[in-house]
Design an enzyme around this catalytic site. Structure first.
Site, mmCIF file in Angstrom:
data_model
loop_
_atom_site.group_PDB
_atom_site.id
_atom_site.type_symbol
_atom_site.label_atom_id
_atom_site.label_comp_id
_atom_site.label_asym_id
_atom_site.label_seq_id
_atom_site.Cartn_x
_atom_site.Cartn_y
_atom_site.Cartn_z
ATOM 1 N N PRO A 1 0.774 -1.251 0.000
ATOM 2 C CA PRO A 1 0.000 0.000 0.000
ATOM 3 C C PRO A 1 0.803 1.297 0.000
ATOM 4 O O PRO A 1 0.777 2.080 0.954
ATOM 5 C CB PRO A 1 -0.840 -0.132 1.279
ATOM 6 N N CYS A 2 1.454 1.575 -1.115
ATOM 7 C CA CYS A 2 2.219 2.814 -1.244
ATOM 8 C C CYS A 2 1.290 4.033 -1.241
ATOM 9 O O CYS A 2 1.738 5.148 -0.966
ATOM 10 C CB CYS A 2 3.092 2.784 -2.490
ATOM 11 N N HIS A 3 -0.005 3.813 -1.491
ATOM 12 C CA HIS A 3 -0.949 4.936 -1.458
ATOM 13 C C HIS A 3 -1.137 5.494 -0.043
ATOM 14 O O HIS A 3 -1.641 6.593 0.120
ATOM 15 C CB HIS A 3 -2.312 4.518 -2.049
#
Length: 165
Positions: A126-128
């Site tokens: 989850p780089c978001h």
């Protein structure tokens, strides 16, 4: 050479292109295509079918963690950063500095940003959930509009609300 397979998932915020082997997902990107192109085929590996199912559950607000196997290739530092991202709780955010500290080098904020931008398995890794230390949304390969949607989606699911797509 390992054979790669592709399948598309029509998410509420665009087509998600999933690439994988018989054993693991190797990339998950938002495509700029309007319609899915790659459907499940008779030879589509089970891991890609499982990824489709898990993505569907995620977008419906029924899944907060992914269990599908993933295979990321990158430097040792990139691997450390990507391994730290799933530790950010669903529906929450962290700064580049938080991740730099988590991987043992609080001065490596820019390197964390660079590693984050090279993540090939968005949503699952989850780089978001990474934002600037000022609390503002920062770059996201899938677009800031999608990043904002994903964060609002997770926060609303965590808070027991539904989100309109």
């Amino acid at each position: 050479m390992t054979e790669l397979h592709q399948v598309d998932y029509p998410s509420p915020i665009g087509v998600v292109e999933i690439t994988g082997t018989e054993q693991a997902i190797v990339s998950l990107y938002f495509s700029e295509r309007e319609q899915p192109l790659h459907a499940v085929q008779p030879d589509t590996p089970q891991v890609l079918k499982e990824c489709l199912q898990q993505l569907d559950e995620y977008f419906k607000g029924q899944r907060t963690e992914f269990t599908v196997p993933c295979l990321s290739s990158g430097t040792e530092f990139q691997q450390k950063v990507w391994a730290a991202l799933p530790d950010i709780p669903y529906g929450e955010t962290a700064s580049y500095r938080d991740i730099a500290t988590a991987v043992g080098n609080e001065k490596s904020v820019r390197a964390v940003g660079n590693a984050n931008s090279k993540n090939k398995i968005s949503i699952i890794i989850p780089c978001h959930r990474i934002i600037g230390s000022n609390g503002k949304l920062t770059g996201y390969a899938g677009s800031l509009t999608r990043k904002e949607w994903l964060l609002k989606h997770e926060q609303s699911v965590r808070n027991g609300q539904s989100i309109e797509s």
